[in-house]
Motif scaffolding. Structure first.
Motif, PDB file in Angstrom:
ATOM      1  N   ASP A 128      -0.193 -11.565 -15.266  1.00 26.11           N
ATOM      2  CA  ASP A 128      -0.572 -12.394 -16.399  1.00 26.11           C
ATOM      3  C   ASP A 128      -1.920 -13.012 -16.072  1.00 26.11           C
ATOM      4  O   ASP A 128      -2.577 -12.588 -15.116  1.00 26.11           O
ATOM      5  CB  ASP A 128       0.511 -13.439 -16.716  1.00 26.11           C
ATOM      6  N   GLY A 129      -2.314 -13.991 -16.826  1.00 30.35           N
ATOM      7  CA  GLY A 129      -3.618 -14.593 -16.613  1.00 30.35           C
ATOM      8  C   GLY A 129      -3.747 -15.398 -15.337  1.00 30.35           C
ATOM      9  O   GLY A 129      -4.855 -15.724 -14.924  1.00 30.35           O
ATOM     10  N   ASP A 130      -2.629 -15.701 -14.702  1.00 28.56           N
ATOM     11  CA  ASP A 130      -2.651 -16.512 -13.484  1.00 28.56           C
ATOM     12  C   ASP A 130      -2.450 -15.742 -12.190  1.00 28.56           C
ATOM     13  O   ASP A 130      -2.902 -16.182 -11.135  1.00 28.56           O
ATOM     14  CB  ASP A 130      -1.582 -17.603 -13.557  1.00 28.56           C
ATOM     15  N   SER A 131      -1.731 -14.595 -12.250  1.00 28.98           N
ATOM     16  CA  SER A 131      -1.348 -13.936 -11.006  1.00 28.98           C
ATOM     17  C   SER A 131      -0.821 -12.531 -11.249  1.00 28.98           C
ATOM     18  O   SER A 131      -0.546 -12.135 -12.379  1.00 28.98           O
ATOM     19  CB  SER A 131      -0.262 -14.761 -10.302  1.00 28.98           C
ATOM     20  N   GLY A 132      -0.641 -11.823 -10.136  1.00 22.73           N
ATOM     21  CA  GLY A 132       0.006 -10.517 -10.149  1.00 22.73           C
ATOM     22  C   GLY A 132       1.347 -10.630  -9.459  1.00 22.73           C
ATOM     23  O   GLY A 132       1.550 -11.496  -8.598  1.00 22.73           O
ATOM     24  N   LEU A 133       2.274  -9.742  -9.829  1.00 22.77           N
ATOM     25  CA  LEU A 133       3.621  -9.746  -9.257  1.00 22.77           C
ATOM     26  C   LEU A 133       3.923  -8.363  -8.704  1.00 22.77           C
ATOM     27  O   LEU A 133       3.780  -7.357  -9.416  1.00 22.77           O
ATOM     28  CB  LEU A 133       4.657 -10.122 -10.320  1.00 22.77           C
ATOM     29  N   TRP A 134       4.340  -8.317  -7.450  1.00 22.40           N
ATOM     30  CA  TRP A 134       4.682  -7.071  -6.777  1.00 22.40           C
ATOM     31  C   TRP A 134       6.132  -7.103  -6.321  1.00 22.40           C
ATOM     32  O   TRP A 134       6.638  -8.148  -5.900  1.00 22.40           O
ATOM     33  CB  TRP A 134       3.786  -6.865  -5.557  1.00 22.40           C
ATOM     34  N   ALA A 135       6.785  -5.934  -6.382  1.00 24.33           N
ATOM     35  CA  ALA A 135       8.106  -5.733  -5.791  1.00 24.33           C
ATOM     36  C   ALA A 135       7.881  -4.946  -4.513  1.00 24.33           C
ATOM     37  O   ALA A 135       7.076  -4.011  -4.476  1.00 24.33           O
ATOM     38  CB  ALA A 135       9.011  -4.945  -6.733  1.00 24.33           C
ATOM     39  N   ALA A 136       8.590  -5.319  -3.476  1.00 29.72           N
ATOM     40  CA  ALA A 136       8.409  -4.654  -2.190  1.00 29.72           C
ATOM     41  C   ALA A 136       9.758  -4.473  -1.515  1.00 29.72           C
ATOM     42  O   ALA A 136      10.751  -5.091  -1.894  1.00 29.72           O
ATOM     43  CB  ALA A 136       7.481  -5.478  -1.301  1.00 29.72           C
ATOM     44  N   ALA A 137       9.745  -3.620  -0.501  1.00 28.93           N
ATOM     45  CA  ALA A 137      10.958  -3.378   0.279  1.00 28.93           C
ATOM     46  C   ALA A 137      10.577  -3.093   1.723  1.00 28.93           C
ATOM     47  O   ALA A 137       9.494  -2.569   2.000  1.00 28.93           O
ATOM     48  CB  ALA A 137      11.741  -2.205  -0.298  1.00 28.93           C
ATOM     49  N   THR A 138      11.483  -3.435   2.606  1.00 37.09           N
ATOM     50  CA  THR A 138      11.313  -3.126   4.021  1.00 37.09           C
ATOM     51  C   THR A 138      11.918  -1.748   4.290  1.00 37.09           C
ATOM     52  O   THR A 138      12.614  -1.183   3.437  1.00 37.09           O
ATOM     53  CB  THR A 138      12.017  -4.174   4.900  1.00 37.09           C
ATOM     54  N   ALA A 139      11.681  -1.232   5.479  1.00 37.93           N
ATOM     55  CA  ALA A 139      12.222   0.077   5.853  1.00 37.93           C
ATOM     56  C   ALA A 139      13.749   0.085   5.837  1.00 37.93           C
ATOM     57  O   ALA A 139      14.358   1.119   5.568  1.00 37.93           O
ATOM     58  CB  ALA A 139      11.703   0.489   7.224  1.00 37.93           C
ATOM     59  N   ASP A 140      14.377  -1.072   6.082  1.00 41.49           N
ATOM     60  CA  ASP A 140      15.845  -1.125   6.072  1.00 41.49           C
ATOM     61  C   ASP A 140      16.419  -1.438   4.691  1.00 41.49           C
ATOM     62  O   ASP A 140      17.607  -1.668   4.532  1.00 41.49           O
ATOM     63  CB  ASP A 140      16.370  -2.092   7.129  1.00 41.49           C
TER      64      ASP A 140
END
Length: 103
Positions: free
Chosen positions: A47-59
């Motif tokens: 949005d106009g304020d920030s980005g959002l990411w989804a992440a995962a670890t190897a496990d």
């Protein structure tokens, strides 16, 4: 009030980031999410304020990382690219990675 981008802008930027720049997504998550153990990341939203990411670890542990735009709030599509490039450059600096040139 936070600026919301139209669906076309969201689809275009997210498709580009996730299709062409998965390594950049991972660098941003590792640098700003405090999770050096992240093994993969996708950009979910912005949005106009920030980005959002989804992440995962190897496990398989999943988590989300929201990162404010370095230059402050934005409201125009061309500014999205500028801010993502700034995040990428800052992530490289924070992690000691040589950034690639920007076209």
């Amino acid at each position: 009030m936070t600026h919301r981008f139209d669906d076309g802008t969201l689809t275009g930027v997210l498709g580009h980031m996730n299709g062409d720049h998965p390594d950049d997504n991972l660098l941003i998550v590792r640098a700003f999410g405090g999770r050096a153990d992240a093994a993969g990341a996708t950009m979910l939203d912005f949005d106009g304020d920030s980005g959002l990411w989804a992440a995962a670890t190897a496990d398989g542990e999943s988590f989300e990382v929201r990162v404010p735009w370095p230059g402050g709030p934005i409201s125009e599509r061309p500014h999205v690219r500028r801010e993502i490039v700034a995040l990428y450059d800052a992530a490289c600096a924070r992690l000691g990675v040589e950034p690639r040139p920007h076209a």
